[in-house]
Design an enzyme around this catalytic site. Structure first.
Site, PDB file in Angstrom:
ATOM      1  N   GLN A   1       0.846  -1.190   0.000  1.00 34.57           N
ATOM      2  CA  GLN A   1       0.000   0.000   0.000  1.00 34.57           C
ATOM      3  C   GLN A   1       0.887   1.247   0.000  1.00 34.57           C
ATOM      4  O   GLN A   1       1.668   1.461   0.927  1.00 34.57           O
ATOM      5  CB  GLN A   1      -0.888  -0.025   1.255  1.00 34.57           C
ATOM      6  CG  GLN A   1      -1.485   1.303   1.661  1.00 34.57           C
ATOM      7  CD  GLN A   1      -2.530   1.791   0.696  1.00 34.57           C
ATOM      8  OE1 GLN A   1      -2.234   2.585  -0.183  1.00 34.57           O
ATOM      9  NE2 GLN A   1      -3.759   1.303   0.842  1.00 34.57           N
TER      10      GLN A   1
ATOM     11  N   SER B   1     -20.649   7.046   8.180  1.00 43.84           N
ATOM     12  CA  SER B   1     -21.509   6.599   7.090  1.00 43.84           C
ATOM     13  C   SER B   1     -21.708   5.091   7.145  1.00 43.84           C
ATOM     14  O   SER B   1     -22.821   4.587   6.909  1.00 43.84           O
ATOM     15  CB  SER B   1     -20.888   7.004   5.750  1.00 43.84           C
ATOM     16  OG  SER B   1     -21.621   6.460   4.664  1.00 43.84           O
TER      17      SER B   1
ATOM     18  N   GLY C   1     -23.852   0.978   6.360  1.00 49.19           N
ATOM     19  CA  GLY C   1     -23.076  -0.209   6.016  1.00 49.19           C
ATOM     20  C   GLY C   1     -22.057   0.090   4.927  1.00 49.19           C
ATOM     21  O   GLY C   1     -21.893   1.229   4.498  1.00 49.19           O
TER      22      GLY C   1
ATOM     23  N   GLN D   1     -19.648  -0.780  -1.137  1.00 48.21           N
ATOM     24  CA  GLN D   1     -18.757  -1.396  -2.123  1.00 48.21           C
ATOM     25  C   GLN D   1     -17.819  -2.376  -1.427  1.00 48.21           C
ATOM     26  O   GLN D   1     -17.043  -1.985  -0.552  1.00 48.21           O
ATOM     27  CB  GLN D   1     -17.941  -0.328  -2.851  1.00 48.21           C
ATOM     28  CG  GLN D   1     -17.070  -0.906  -3.967  1.00 48.21           C
ATOM     29  CD  GLN D   1     -16.303   0.175  -4.686  1.00 48.21           C
ATOM     30  OE1 GLN D   1     -16.196   1.305  -4.213  1.00 48.21           O
ATOM     31  NE2 GLN D   1     -15.749  -0.159  -5.844  1.00 48.21           N
TER      32      GLN D   1
ATOM     33  N   GLU E   1      -8.455  -0.399   1.542  1.00 46.65           N
ATOM     34  CA  GLU E   1      -7.962  -0.279   2.919  1.00 46.65           C
ATOM     35  C   GLU E   1      -8.678   0.822   3.705  1.00 46.65           C
ATOM     36  O   GLU E   1      -8.872   0.703   4.914  1.00 46.65           O
ATOM     37  CB  GLU E   1      -6.453  -0.032   2.948  1.00 46.65           C
ATOM     38  CG  GLU E   1      -5.899  -0.029   4.371  1.00 46.65           C
ATOM     39  CD  GLU E   1      -4.392  -0.151   4.448  1.00 46.65           C
ATOM     40  OE1 GLU E   1      -3.849   0.159   5.524  1.00 46.65           O
ATOM     41  OE2 GLU E   1      -3.768  -0.553   3.455  1.00 46.65           O
ATOM     42  N   ARG E   2      -9.105   1.909   3.050  1.00 52.26           N
ATOM     43  CA  ARG E   2      -9.841   2.967   3.759  1.00 52.26           C
ATOM     44  C   ARG E   2     -11.154   2.419   4.320  1.00 52.26           C
ATOM     45  O   ARG E   2     -11.521   2.705   5.466  1.00 52.26           O
ATOM     46  CB  ARG E   2     -10.134   4.149   2.837  1.00 52.26           C
ATOM     47  CG  ARG E   2      -8.942   5.047   2.579  1.00 52.26           C
ATOM     48  CD  ARG E   2      -9.347   6.314   1.828  1.00 52.26           C
ATOM     49  NE  ARG E   2     -10.092   7.230   2.658  1.00 52.26           N
ATOM     50  CZ  ARG E   2     -11.402   7.451   2.584  1.00 52.26           C
ATOM     51  NH1 ARG E   2     -12.146   6.783   1.701  1.00 52.26           N
ATOM     52  NH2 ARG E   2     -11.999   8.309   3.373  1.00 52.26           N
ATOM     53  N   ARG E   3     -11.865   1.626   3.521  1.00 52.74           N
ATOM     54  CA  ARG E   3     -13.117   1.040   3.995  1.00 52.74           C
ATOM     55  C   ARG E   3     -12.863   0.081   5.147  1.00 52.74           C
ATOM     56  O   ARG E   3     -13.641   0.010   6.100  1.00 52.74           O
ATOM     57  CB  ARG E   3     -13.815   0.300   2.843  1.00 52.74           C
ATOM     58  CG  ARG E   3     -14.619   1.206   1.915  1.00 52.74           C
ATOM     59  CD  ARG E   3     -14.946   0.528   0.602  1.00 52.74           C
ATOM     60  NE  ARG E   3     -13.825   0.593  -0.322  1.00 52.74           N
ATOM     61  CZ  ARG E   3     -13.704  -0.167  -1.396  1.00 52.74           C
ATOM     62  NH1 ARG E   3     -14.623  -1.093  -1.662  1.00 52.74           N
ATOM     63  NH2 ARG E   3     -12.673  -0.040  -2.192  1.00 52.74           N
TER      64      ARG E   3
ATOM     65  N   ASN F   1      -4.138   2.937  -6.107  1.00 49.53           N
ATOM     66  CA  ASN F   1      -3.952   4.122  -5.269  1.00 49.53           C
ATOM     67  C   ASN F   1      -3.420   5.300  -6.079  1.00 49.53           C
ATOM     68  O   ASN F   1      -3.796   6.449  -5.849  1.00 49.53           O
ATOM     69  CB  ASN F   1      -3.006   3.804  -4.110  1.00 49.53           C
ATOM     70  CG  ASN F   1      -3.738   3.201  -2.923  1.00 49.53           C
ATOM     71  OD1 ASN F   1      -4.333   3.918  -2.123  1.00 49.53           O
ATOM     72  ND2 ASN F   1      -3.714   1.884  -2.815  1.00 49.53           N
TER      73      ASN F   1
ATOM     74  N   ARG G   1      -6.116   7.180  -7.884  1.00 54.70           N
ATOM     75  CA  ARG G   1      -6.985   8.015  -7.063  1.00 54.70           C
ATOM     76  C   ARG G   1      -6.422   9.418  -6.882  1.00 54.70           C
ATOM     77  O   ARG G   1      -7.118  10.352  -6.543  1.00 54.70           O
ATOM     78  CB  ARG G   1      -7.192   7.367  -5.684  1.00 54.70           C
ATOM     79  CG  ARG G   1      -8.015   6.097  -5.744  1.00 54.70           C
ATOM     80  CD  ARG G   1      -8.220   5.495  -4.356  1.00 54.70           C
ATOM     81  NE  ARG G   1      -8.931   4.247  -4.423  1.00 54.70           N
ATOM     82  CZ  ARG G   1     -10.257   4.142  -4.454  1.00 54.70           C
ATOM     83  NH1 ARG G   1     -11.002   5.232  -4.440  1.00 54.70           N
ATOM     84  NH2 ARG G   1     -10.836   2.972  -4.514  1.00 54.70           N
TER      85      ARG G   1
END
Length: 287
Positions: free
Chosen positions: A44, A60, A65, A68, A85-87, A119, A122
């Site tokens: 990462q 959120s 929930g 994605q 990884e953020r989720r 990444n 993004r």
């Protein structure tokens, strides 16, 4: 699945992601996995995660929930994150026990390529993280700057300029990471060859709030004269060699032709850790 693995590297990140999207449409391929069975992707590129953004995402997730699914691959001990990884982090903050995921059969190289390129696409990495991501693709996957530029739709000079940031001394790198310096300021500072000088001027830029134009004027001031030996123009071959070595080692490299077919190569390092990194690239072990 074997056919996909064979064509994974070099297929292009969009082609690989289209496979993920196809899987996500089919809910039968989405499974709930315990968060404590999942580990981050070791490749990462993002090292800094905005806490406020993560808290907002966590809120959120508490209310709605995870829409994605993340993408993981099976490992010896549970699963490794390929994408998402953020989720994953936000779900832990939200104190969820599980997260929806798609399990893909990927080898180490594919996981690295997808994790890094996803990444990079993004475009929210800091400049040093982005530069290190390019370096990872070069060192670990043996991609050329040209191949990286084709995969990401960015020019080769764009990639090269980011890689040059890795030659900055650690203190200046940190200022760039902390957004106290801009990319343009950091590139201008590379005009100075002395790491101590770079750190000194970088701190001056921060303390005095100097603009890029002001910094460029400072850099343009006459420098102390050097001996004729050091002012000899380098051949295109030597310049190209230096550029390739700088990209390889991620630090300042000087190639000196002392005539008669002899010369020397000087590789700079900023710390013991940095030296060990360079030795590893040279396949030299001191153990």
């Amino acid at each position: 699945m074997t056919e996909k693995k064979r064509g994974g590297l070099g297929r292009g990140i969009d082609a690989i992601f289209s496979d993920f999207e196809a899987d996500e449409i089919n809910s039968e391929n989405v499974v709930e996995i315990n968060l404590n069975e999942i580990r981050p992707n070791p490749y990462q590129p993002r090292k800094e995660f905005d806490e406020a953004s993560l808290d907002e995402l966590a809120q959120s997730i508490r209310e709605n929930g995870v829409f994605q699914p993340i993408v993981v691959r099976k490992s010896v001990n549970g699963y490794q994150i390929v994408v998402g990884e953020r989720r994953f982090r936000a779900s832990k903050i939200a104190q969820r026990k599980t997260i929806p995921a798609i399990v893909r059969d990927l080898d180490e190289s594919q996981m690295m390529e997808i994790g890094v390129l996803e990444n990079l696409q993004r475009e929210d990495l800091n400049p040093i993280e982005e530069a290190q991501a390019y370096q990872t693709l070069i060192e670990k996957l043996h991609l050329t700057q040209e191949q990286i530029s084709e995969k990401l739709g960015k020019s080769r000079p764009y990639i090269a300029n980011y890689l040059r940031l890795l030659t900055l001394p650690p203190k200046t790198k940190q200022l760039l990471t902390d957004s106290k310096l801009t990319m343009a300021q950091a590139r201008t500072l590379l005009t100075f060859k002395d790491p101590n000088k770079i750190d000194q001027v970088a701190q001056m830029v921060v303390d005095q709030g100097l603009t890029v134009r002001q910094l460029e004027k400072m850099v343009a001031q006459p420098q102390p004269k050097t001996s004729k030996k050091n002012t000899n123009k380098k051949s295109p071959f030597i310049k190209e060699t230096e550029e390739q070595l700088i990209n390889k080692f991620g630090t300042s490299v000087r190639v000196v032709d002392t005539k008669g077919g002899k010369g020397k190569i000087q590789i700079d390092f900023s710390s013991t850790k940095d030296l060990n990194r360079i030795l590893e690239l040279l396949n030299i072990s001191l153990n």
